[in-house]
Design a protein around this motif. Sequence first.
Motif, mmCIF file in Angstrom:
data_model
loop_
_atom_site.group_PDB
_atom_site.id
_atom_site.type_symbol
_atom_site.label_atom_id
_atom_site.label_comp_id
_atom_site.label_asym_id
_atom_site.label_seq_id
_atom_site.Cartn_x
_atom_site.Cartn_y
_atom_site.Cartn_z
ATOM 1 N N ARG A 173 118.113 25.010 155.600
ATOM 2 C CA ARG A 173 117.744 26.417 155.394
ATOM 3 C C ARG A 173 118.555 27.333 156.314
ATOM 4 N NH1 ARG A 173 114.589 29.817 151.835
ATOM 5 N NH2 ARG A 173 115.724 31.640 152.507
ATOM 6 N N GLU A 174 118.759 26.902 157.559
ATOM 7 C CA GLU A 174 119.552 27.719 158.488
ATOM 8 C C GLU A 174 120.975 27.903 157.983
ATOM 9 O OE1 GLU A 174 117.334 26.658 162.743
ATOM 10 O OE2 GLU A 174 119.309 25.821 162.285
ATOM 11 N N LYS B 64 114.030 35.689 156.718
ATOM 12 C CA LYS B 64 114.533 34.419 157.261
ATOM 13 C C LYS B 64 115.930 34.595 157.866
ATOM 14 C CE LYS B 64 112.026 31.615 153.865
ATOM 15 N NZ LYS B 64 110.777 31.289 154.596
ATOM 16 N N GLN B 65 116.750 35.389 157.174
ATOM 17 C CA GLN B 65 118.101 35.626 157.700
ATOM 18 C C GLN B 65 118.024 36.303 159.072
ATOM 19 O OE1 GLN B 65 119.511 38.069 154.509
ATOM 20 N NE2 GLN B 65 119.411 36.389 153.034
ATOM 21 N N ASP C 272 120.851 30.301 155.119
ATOM 22 C CA ASP C 272 120.647 31.681 155.566
ATOM 23 C C ASP C 272 121.915 32.265 156.181
ATOM 24 O OD1 ASP C 272 118.027 32.007 154.689
ATOM 25 O OD2 ASP C 272 117.186 31.123 156.490
ATOM 26 N N LEU C 273 122.607 31.465 156.976
ATOM 27 C CA LEU C 273 123.843 31.975 157.585
ATOM 28 C C LEU C 273 124.878 32.260 156.496
ATOM 29 C CD1 LEU C 273 124.245 29.857 160.839
ATOM 30 C CD2 LEU C 273 123.732 32.289 160.642
ATOM 31 N N LEU D 264 126.911 39.629 166.815
ATOM 32 C CA LEU D 264 125.671 39.160 166.181
ATOM 33 C C LEU D 264 124.671 40.309 166.055
ATOM 34 C CD1 LEU D 264 125.162 35.594 167.676
ATOM 35 C CD2 LEU D 264 125.743 36.201 165.317
ATOM 36 N N GLU E 64 117.397 34.522 166.520
ATOM 37 C CA GLU E 64 117.321 33.346 167.378
ATOM 38 C C GLU E 64 118.695 33.001 167.970
ATOM 39 O OE1 GLU E 64 114.780 30.471 165.526
ATOM 40 O OE2 GLU E 64 115.540 28.859 166.830
ATOM 41 N N LEU E 65 119.721 33.045 167.097
ATOM 42 C CA LEU E 65 121.076 32.739 167.577
ATOM 43 C C LEU E 65 121.531 33.764 168.621
ATOM 44 C CD1 LEU E 65 122.786 31.717 164.219
ATOM 45 C CD2 LEU E 65 122.507 30.263 166.231
ATOM 46 N N VAL F 139 132.636 35.164 163.813
ATOM 47 C CA VAL F 139 131.552 34.584 164.625
ATOM 48 C C VAL F 139 130.569 33.824 163.741
ATOM 49 C CG1 VAL F 139 129.547 35.133 166.059
ATOM 50 C CG2 VAL F 139 131.700 36.284 166.477
ATOM 51 N N LEU F 140 130.215 34.435 162.612
ATOM 52 C CA LEU F 140 129.244 33.778 161.728
ATOM 53 C C LEU F 140 129.821 32.534 161.080
ATOM 54 C CD1 LEU F 140 127.529 36.737 159.934
ATOM 55 C CD2 LEU F 140 126.479 35.112 161.493
ATOM 56 N N LYS G 229 122.496 33.133 172.591
ATOM 57 C CA LYS G 229 123.749 33.588 173.227
ATOM 58 C C LYS G 229 123.446 34.476 174.438
ATOM 59 C CE LYS G 229 126.928 32.309 169.955
ATOM 60 N NZ LYS G 229 128.055 31.424 170.264
ATOM 61 N N VAL H 177 123.998 35.489 154.951
ATOM 62 C CA VAL H 177 124.384 36.631 155.790
ATOM 63 C C VAL H 177 125.871 36.920 155.620
ATOM 64 C CG1 VAL H 177 124.603 37.460 158.148
ATOM 65 C CG2 VAL H 177 122.544 36.233 157.457
ATOM 66 N N LEU I 70 129.596 29.848 163.590
ATOM 67 C CA LEU I 70 128.220 29.362 163.772
ATOM 68 C C LEU I 70 127.772 28.525 162.579
ATOM 69 C CD1 LEU I 70 126.552 32.546 165.307
ATOM 70 C CD2 LEU I 70 126.743 30.310 166.419
ATOM 71 N N VAL J 200 116.838 33.820 161.742
ATOM 72 C CA VAL J 200 117.876 32.885 162.206
ATOM 73 C C VAL J 200 118.857 33.609 163.134
ATOM 74 C CG1 VAL J 200 119.866 31.529 161.472
ATOM 75 C CG2 VAL J 200 117.746 31.362 160.206
ATOM 76 N N LEU J 201 119.260 34.804 162.732
ATOM 77 C CA LEU J 201 120.231 35.533 163.549
ATOM 78 C C LEU J 201 119.633 35.990 164.864
ATOM 79 C CD1 LEU J 201 122.093 37.745 160.980
ATOM 80 C CD2 LEU J 201 123.046 35.910 162.355
#
Lengths: 507, 507
Positions: free
Chosen positions: A18-19, B48-49, A22-23, B23, B55-56, A52-53, B60, A26, A56, B52-53
């Motif tokens: 899922r992560e 959710k997006q 989701d990334l 980010l 959290e990332l 960056v994304l 950082k 984005v 990741l 996740v972001l």
Amino acid sequence: MGGKILYKKWQCLKKRLREIYDLESVIAVLTWDQNTHMPPGGAEARGKQLSVLGELAHQKKTAPELGELLEAVESEPPFLSYDSDQASIVRVAKRQYLEAQKVSTGFISRFYEHIAKTNQIWMEARESNDFGKVAPCLEKTLDLSREYASFFPESEHIADPLINRSDYGMKASDIQELFHQLRRQLVPFVDEITQQPASDRSCLLQAYPVQKQLDFCKEVIAKMGFDFRRGRLDLAMHPFMIGFAAGDIRITTRVKEQDLSEVLFSTIHEAGHAIYEMGINPAYEGTPLHNGISCGVHESQSRLWENIIGRSREFWSYFYPKLQARFPSQLGNVSLDDFYRAINHVERSLIRTDADELTYNLHVIIRFDLELALLEGKLQIRDLPEAWNERYKTDLGLVPPNDRDGVLQDIHWYFDFIGGVFQGYTLGNILSSQFYQAALKACPEIPEQIVHGNFVPLHAWLKENIYQHGSKYTAAEIVERATGSSLAIEPYMEYLRKKYYNLYLSR
Amino acid sequence: MGGKILYKKWQCLKKRLREIYDLESVIAVLTWDQNTHMPPGGAEARGKQLSVLGELAHQKKTAPELGELLEAVESEPPFLSYDSDQASIVRVAKRQYLEAQKVSTGFISRFYEHIAKTNQIWMEARESNDFGKVAPCLEKTLDLSREYASFFPESEHIADPLINRSDYGMKASDIQELFHQLRRQLVPFVDEITQQPASDRSCLLQAYPVQKQLDFCKEVIAKMGFDFRRGRLDLAMHPFMIGFAAGDIRITTRVKEQDLSEVLFSTIHEAGHAIYEMGINPAYEGTPLHNGISCGVHESQSRLWENIIGRSREFWSYFYPKLQARFPSQLGNVSLDDFYRAINHVERSLIRTDADELTYNLHVIIRFDLELALLEGKLQIRDLPEAWNERYKTDLGLVPPNDRDGVLQDIHWYFDFIGGVFQGYTLGNILSSQFYQAALKACPEIPEQIVHGNFVPLHAWLKENIYQHGSKYTAAEIVERATGSSLAIEPYMEYLRKKYYNLYLSR
């Protein structure tokens, strides 16, 4: 492993997938914005954001913990039949994991940053009709494309790893052979048709107010099954479809005030892509199954809706009176028959996205051949505009008057690798007829229902046989399951012959 | 440490800060899209997006390597004077690092997910005028706000850590005292003015075509200094400004066909925020300095442009003939004087964003007091609509007929923590007059130049004294440097008295 432990591992796996999903969503949002709304000053920072994304996402895709979880759930076979969703998620995730492992993280981030810059410079180069401006970027793109291919040294052809990204399992050599066969039949047929008097498309080339064009298109695609609560339509220089989640799938289109066909068929085309994504089993959201399976199959859906349906007499039997009602001064005196002929006008032309059904594949085959020549080192970027123009002269009898209408016309080489994308358009054309033939066999009433504005039978067949599966089956499996045979050009040539003989030779 | 090693560490630090910046920019893009274009079906996945972001980004921000790099470059003092950019980057980055360290990563991701959901439900609740629909979300928001505050146990008041997020260095007790002083002067003054015959604003309440309203606003803000190559203007339910990078700073506005003042002052307000961000030293991009310093200072810029400039006779001496030319049938027979009175109409009303300059702060003080009561546990969410309505009756003499025009009107509690944001609006009003007084002292020709459509002298003073510094200095330092004194309400009350006595009592 006990059931409880396995369940826990399965939950951990789903969370990791899922992560990644989701990334990637984005990244898609940033890409959509970049092509629809972003002011020019945002380009440089957008490149850094995507870089960056990308990095990741790549880290998440190649995390050793992901590999271990995949191993763990895979080694517990009792509940995993090939057709089960769980087995399919693991199968597809594992393939993607192994592929991602081969590519270095640094590469991905360099690539994203480069592409964002290139895309912006392409827009300026296209605007000012100056290939030289973007050529240095394109050379770097070619280097990066070769570098990507080098991560897969076991490949037969340098283009194969690039093709695998979008049409998994297809090889450059197979595609060359297929395109060769197609071209052998198509070239004489185009000659035959274009020797006939061309149909008159002047009814399309009148002044149509832009907003009214868009409003009509929204009505059409809503009827086809595009769900505006789960999507939107925007303007962009180059029409595209992009999905962020089961509930957020967007398309873009472009409008010409003096050519109604531009917005009509761009929008129907992109809506075809979107309807496919909207039809994927929503339970697959957050997993690698929640994606169209390949460029070829995706394009088969956009082209099926755009051409087989969107340029059919049945479709316009229903929509033409509505179109006339919106544009009485332009179309009040144009018959359905004349309109039908106008939208199926055949003419050798310069712009791929404006090309008719018959000549379209010639545009694609030119690009595919040039890509292979670039990747093989037989053609240099600096010689690309000339090579492009020469091939257009040979294959279509026309020379672009400038690079904007030539080598700068398509976004693809300026937004992705060179190689591995264009073949999907022609694969899609071929498949669209194969799928439609199968749909007709199962539900012969489809055309008659379309005359009455009922798209449900067609939509239901496509959803059942293609859409819902997402990436569960490979493209080859989907074709086999839906049509009972493998990829073949006969249904496509049969469709073209029947339609265009009727239009041009039986008058 | 040798110069070379230090240089390398400095590069590593800048790279890490850039990643955090990027980010956060991505989170901003997602937020912008969520409030301007996203279809309803996208809300769940967007949550959710963002989660996740968030959290990332938090990972950082709290990476031990970042802390070590900050320590390393900080311990090498020779080149680091307080005013140097490098020292300032380290100082601000360190403060943010230490703050972020106190908050758990899991908390951030829970918070983002919750907020995305709440925001969507708020829109529905507001649409259907049903506070009950969003109340459970709001209870959780209150819990999360308290939980956030609990990460800073050394605070004097539970609201202080929340206030620190937006107005660093201010304390709940100081603000209460300041607001108390202001209220003591403002309440009798509002009474005095509203006892006079109200000015006639009917010229604003005619039918103005929406697109023409937007076009005029674009002309106005471009003249003020909003750079459309580095920004855009879109529509949103709740106007806001959001920046993604030095070259991509966006604002949104809203338009009412039957009330010209809505779009005019919303747009000028948001453009004031944007011009601030566009004026930050571009070399700060990618560092924590590339941000307005606080809610209060940010709001001082939007309110300065919206009210002190945008509702001044000088501003409209220049723009009113242009406005009349765009709307001849609506404004052809309305004099500049009548228009000036119309846009400075004073009336006790229900909606904060529509409120005039005089009553505006009463709306803010209500919200600030209710926030403190909620955080202190003296007020329950279920009692909030009633408490809201009671305070409106007491302070403004009006009771909202429904929650849409009451407790559901502002996005803030439904898009962030409860506490720590509203105070910025009134701090901004106070500061706007202080800054403008200082600007006038330095360049007395500012008003006369505005009459001629020349905003350069004002813009230059603001850029020199406020904009360029971004977050280099604290709000208190900026105020001291720019005005020579600390935060004080006298210039604001003086400005209001002079303007509104002239408008209402000298007729």
